[in-house]
Design an enzyme around this catalytic site. Structure first.
Site, PDB file in Angstrom:
ATOM      1  N   THR A 105      38.127  43.885  51.350  1.00 54.72           N
ATOM      2  CA  THR A 105      38.952  43.693  50.145  1.00 54.72           C
ATOM      3  C   THR A 105      39.532  42.280  50.139  1.00 54.72           C
ATOM      4  OG1 THR A 105      40.920  44.450  48.899  1.00 54.72           O
ATOM      5  CG2 THR A 105      41.036  44.651  51.284  1.00 54.72           C
TER       6      THR A 105
ATOM      7  N   ASN B 111      42.474  41.938  48.668  1.00 54.94           N
ATOM      8  CA  ASN B 111      43.874  42.227  48.326  1.00 54.94           C
ATOM      9  C   ASN B 111      44.697  42.496  49.597  1.00 54.94           C
ATOM     10  OD1 ASN B 111      46.282  43.535  47.586  1.00 54.94           O
ATOM     11  ND2 ASN B 111      45.368  44.333  45.686  1.00 54.94           N
TER      12      ASN B 111
ATOM     13  N   ASP C 128      38.295  51.464  45.376  1.00 50.62           N
ATOM     14  CA  ASP C 128      38.440  51.153  43.956  1.00 50.62           C
ATOM     15  C   ASP C 128      39.571  52.021  43.439  1.00 50.62           C
ATOM     16  OD1 ASP C 128      37.740  49.549  41.821  1.00 50.62           O
ATOM     17  OD2 ASP C 128      36.519  51.108  40.921  1.00 50.62           O
TER      18      ASP C 128
ATOM     19  N   ALA D  69      51.073  44.401  41.500  1.00 49.90           N
ATOM     20  CA  ALA D  69      50.406  44.769  40.237  1.00 49.90           C
ATOM     21  C   ALA D  69      51.239  45.751  39.397  1.00 49.90           C
ATOM     22  CB  ALA D  69      48.997  45.282  40.515  1.00 49.90           C
TER      23      ALA D  69
ATOM     24  N   ASP E  39      52.906  48.372  40.258  1.00 50.83           N
ATOM     25  CA  ASP E  39      53.958  49.126  40.959  1.00 50.83           C
ATOM     26  C   ASP E  39      55.316  49.133  40.242  1.00 50.83           C
ATOM     27  OD1 ASP E  39      52.476  50.233  42.991  1.00 50.83           O
ATOM     28  OD2 ASP E  39      52.839  48.600  44.392  1.00 50.83           O
TER      29      ASP E  39
HETATM   30  P1  IMP Z   1      41.154  47.518  42.306  1.00 50.65           P
HETATM   31  O1  IMP Z   1      39.990  47.249  41.379  1.00 50.65           O
HETATM   32  O2  IMP Z   1      40.947  48.700  43.173  1.00 50.65           O
HETATM   33  O3  IMP Z   1      41.567  46.325  43.127  1.00 50.65           O
HETATM   34  O4  IMP Z   1      42.413  47.868  41.412  1.00 50.65           O
HETATM   35  C1  IMP Z   1      42.448  47.784  40.004  1.00 50.65           C
HETATM   36  C2  IMP Z   1      43.775  47.219  39.539  1.00 50.65           C
HETATM   37  O5  IMP Z   1      44.812  48.150  39.827  1.00 50.65           O
HETATM   38  C3  IMP Z   1      44.166  45.897  40.192  1.00 50.65           C
HETATM   39  O6  IMP Z   1      44.819  45.098  39.236  1.00 50.65           O
HETATM   40  C4  IMP Z   1      45.100  46.323  41.274  1.00 50.65           C
HETATM   41  O7  IMP Z   1      45.987  45.286  41.606  1.00 50.65           O
HETATM   42  C5  IMP Z   1      45.792  47.523  40.625  1.00 50.65           C
HETATM   43  N1  IMP Z   1      46.242  48.451  41.663  1.00 50.65           N
HETATM   44  C6  IMP Z   1      45.470  49.090  42.567  1.00 50.65           C
HETATM   45  N2  IMP Z   1      46.215  49.802  43.417  1.00 50.65           N
HETATM   46  C7  IMP Z   1      47.494  49.599  43.034  1.00 50.65           C
HETATM   47  C8  IMP Z   1      48.738  50.056  43.577  1.00 50.65           C
HETATM   48  O8  IMP Z   1      48.832  50.752  44.595  1.00 50.65           O
HETATM   49  N3  IMP Z   1      49.832  49.632  42.916  1.00 50.65           N
HETATM   50  C9  IMP Z   1      49.795  48.832  41.816  1.00 50.65           C
HETATM   51  N4  IMP Z   1      48.664  48.374  41.294  1.00 50.65           N
HETATM   52  C10 IMP Z   1      47.515  48.751  41.910  1.00 50.65           C
END
Ligand code: IMP
Length: 194
Positions: free
Chosen positions: A15, A17, A72, A149, A151
């Site tokens: 990842t 992130n 994801d 993001a 949260d």
């Molecule tokens: P990703 O494609 O799995 O990285 O996540 C899709 C979107 O949802 C991204 O903008 C992430 O930052 C957001 N996201 C994923 N998990 C969380 C979380 O636990 N809290 C807040 N935002 C999240």
């Protein structure tokens, strides 16, 4: 068919992130799995969370030559027909939390869920996926300085506070990521021959 078994206790989380890495380490280390991290990148195909996680895990494990997990995740808002869902990343980067609040300004049904799908794969096996969900509601403003993001928008069921107001250890007790990682860890241990 014989049961697939694994002998590694170290798994690489693919990842970019860093927030996800810290959350996942906090969860998996307590469950007896050591997590390494690599920011490799992998193709994100069109599809639901499971499709993306399955494909990404297989691709990354073959490329790295090690057992990997990918994740994801997304925010699914009921009154917006489960938007942003699989578009969560794009929506976060474009309209962001303020845009979501605008879309929700006249909406009284604030129900939403975070979903996380962990994809696991080794270089020689087929991918497995594990879903975790946490129910909650979208607040009327962004609140909190923790997390990332979406949260500050998301208030989990039975809590006044948003995820943005919770320290990592608290969010980790019942988040979507906690649930998907815990399912994975239990499954992995039941297939581990150490
Ligand atoms: P990703 O494609 O799995 O990285 O996540 C899709 C979107 O949802 C991204 O903008 C992430 O930052 C957001 N996201 C994923 N998990 C969380 C979380 O636990 N809290 C807040 N935002 C999240």
């Amino acid at each position: 068919m014989t049961k697939e078994t694994f002998s590694e206790t170290t798994i690489t989380f693919i990842t970019g992130n860093q927030h996800k890495v810290l959350e996942a380490q906090g969860i998996l280390n307590n469950l007896g799995i050591t997590l390494e991290h690599a920011d490799l990148g992998y193709p994100e195909i069109q599809g639901n969370l499971e499709d993306v996680a399955r494909y990404g895990a297989q691709h990354a494990s073959r490329r790295l030559g090690k057992p990997v997990i990918v994740e994801d995740a997304g925010l699914f808002i009921k009154a917006l027909e489960w938007f942003p869902g699989t578009y969560s990343s794009y929506v976060q980067e474009t309209i962001g939390n303020k845009g979501i609040l605008k879309l929700m300004s006249d909406v009284s049904n604030r129900y939403a869920e975070f979903r996380s799908v962990i994809g696991f794969c080794t270089p020689k096996t087929e991918p497995e996926v594990f879903l975790g969900t946490v129910k909650g509601r979208i607040g009327y403003k962004e609140i909190g300085r923790f997390g990332f993001a979406y949260d500050p928008l998301f208030h989990p069921e039975d809590y006044e506070e948003s995820f943005g107001e919770m320290k990592r250890e608290i969010k980790n007790r019942f988040s979507h990521r906690r649930k998907s990682l815990e399912k994975f860890a239990l499954w992995y241990k039941s297939h581990n021959n150490i």
